[in-house]
Design an enzyme around this catalytic site. Sequence first.
Site, PDB file in Angstrom:
ATOM      1  N   ASP A  76       0.850  -1.185   0.000  1.00  0.00           N
ATOM      2  CA  ASP A  76       0.000   0.000   0.000  1.00  0.00           C
ATOM      3  C   ASP A  76       0.897   1.251   0.000  1.00  0.00           C
ATOM      4  O   ASP A  76       1.781   1.359  -0.832  1.00  0.00           O
ATOM      5  CB  ASP A  76      -0.962  -0.052   1.201  1.00  0.00           C
ATOM      6  CG  ASP A  76      -2.033   1.015   1.164  1.00  0.00           C
ATOM      7  OD1 ASP A  76      -3.018   0.839   0.433  1.00  0.00           O
ATOM      8  OD2 ASP A  76      -1.881   2.032   1.859  1.00  0.00           O
ATOM      9  N   TYR A 183      -1.909  11.513   2.289  1.00  0.00           N
ATOM     10  CA  TYR A 183      -2.697  11.721   1.067  1.00  0.00           C
ATOM     11  C   TYR A 183      -2.685  13.181   0.640  1.00  0.00           C
ATOM     12  O   TYR A 183      -2.611  13.488  -0.555  1.00  0.00           O
ATOM     13  CB  TYR A 183      -4.135  11.244   1.295  1.00  0.00           C
ATOM     14  CG  TYR A 183      -4.256   9.750   1.381  1.00  0.00           C
ATOM     15  CD1 TYR A 183      -4.405   8.970   0.234  1.00  0.00           C
ATOM     16  CD2 TYR A 183      -4.230   9.098   2.610  1.00  0.00           C
ATOM     17  CE1 TYR A 183      -4.514   7.604   0.299  1.00  0.00           C
ATOM     18  CE2 TYR A 183      -4.345   7.726   2.693  1.00  0.00           C
ATOM     19  CZ  TYR A 183      -4.479   6.975   1.531  1.00  0.00           C
ATOM     20  OH  TYR A 183      -4.574   5.607   1.607  1.00  0.00           O
ATOM     21  N   HIS A 239      -6.544  -6.785  -1.765  1.00  0.00           N
ATOM     22  CA  HIS A 239      -5.526  -5.781  -1.468  1.00  0.00           C
ATOM     23  C   HIS A 239      -4.666  -6.187  -0.274  1.00  0.00           C
ATOM     24  O   HIS A 239      -3.500  -5.795  -0.178  1.00  0.00           O
ATOM     25  CB  HIS A 239      -6.222  -4.446  -1.178  1.00  0.00           C
ATOM     26  CG  HIS A 239      -5.292  -3.307  -0.927  1.00  0.00           C
ATOM     27  ND1 HIS A 239      -4.539  -2.721  -1.919  1.00  0.00           N
ATOM     28  CD2 HIS A 239      -4.987  -2.629   0.223  1.00  0.00           C
ATOM     29  CE1 HIS A 239      -3.823  -1.736  -1.409  1.00  0.00           C
ATOM     30  NE2 HIS A 239      -4.065  -1.657  -0.119  1.00  0.00           N
TER      31      HIS A 239
END
Length: 256
Positions: A76, A183, A239
């Site tokens: 990730d 982010y 994921h």
Amino acid sequence: MIILLHGFPEFWYGWRQQIDVLAEAGCWVWVPDQRGYNISDKPTGINAYSLDTLVADVIALIDAAGRKKAVIVGHDWGAAVAWWTAVSYPERVERLVVLNVPHPVVMKQFASQDVGQMLRSWYIGFFQLPWLPEVVVRLGNWAFLAQTMKRSSRRGTFTEADLKQYKTAWSQPGAAKAMINWYRASIRKPPARRQTIRVTVPTLLIWGVRDQFLKREMAQPSIDLCDNGRLVFIEEATHWVQHEVGKRVTELIMSP
């Protein structure tokens, strides 16, 4: 030396199935909480979480260990850091192993041009908002993050005991804001341009095909940017591949 880099919204605990096995195989395993997560430092300001800064953290770990090189493994967000470490400092990376995240340049292309990936990446836009994401993730005892992990993984992947560990990490003072700032920084503080975006170190990309966040179509273009790359699809995994097929992932990490 192997450095295992976790992603969002995890912490070192996300590698629990790999740590002991790798250590018993003779590896010197470092598993940091990356900056902003769990009990690591949480500097203020979005710029403190830029990709270049996160890469510098990895190089500082290798320096602190007194080593010239390390095997860098990432999942990730940790995979994004791992990719960019190999691009920026190939002389410090023995091998690169990345899980379910494309090369950052491929990710940028798909996130801006591919409608399907844009829809899957909706949360990146949401996390750009001030203060509101921090409020939302805390609601209902961290229900947003916990349910996202459970719904996007195979049944039983994350137990209530696991989620209790995560909620403790998320509850550390300043952690929610710092985690989300990764982010924000990705949009507002993009990495400096490199002479080349190619990856010259031996690279293994492991991809759980049932990923709800990232399209598998990004995997091959990522390997195409590697001089010595190998791609392994795991059809039954999502994921959260290192949790769901932990033994298989560990074997792949150890394979030359």
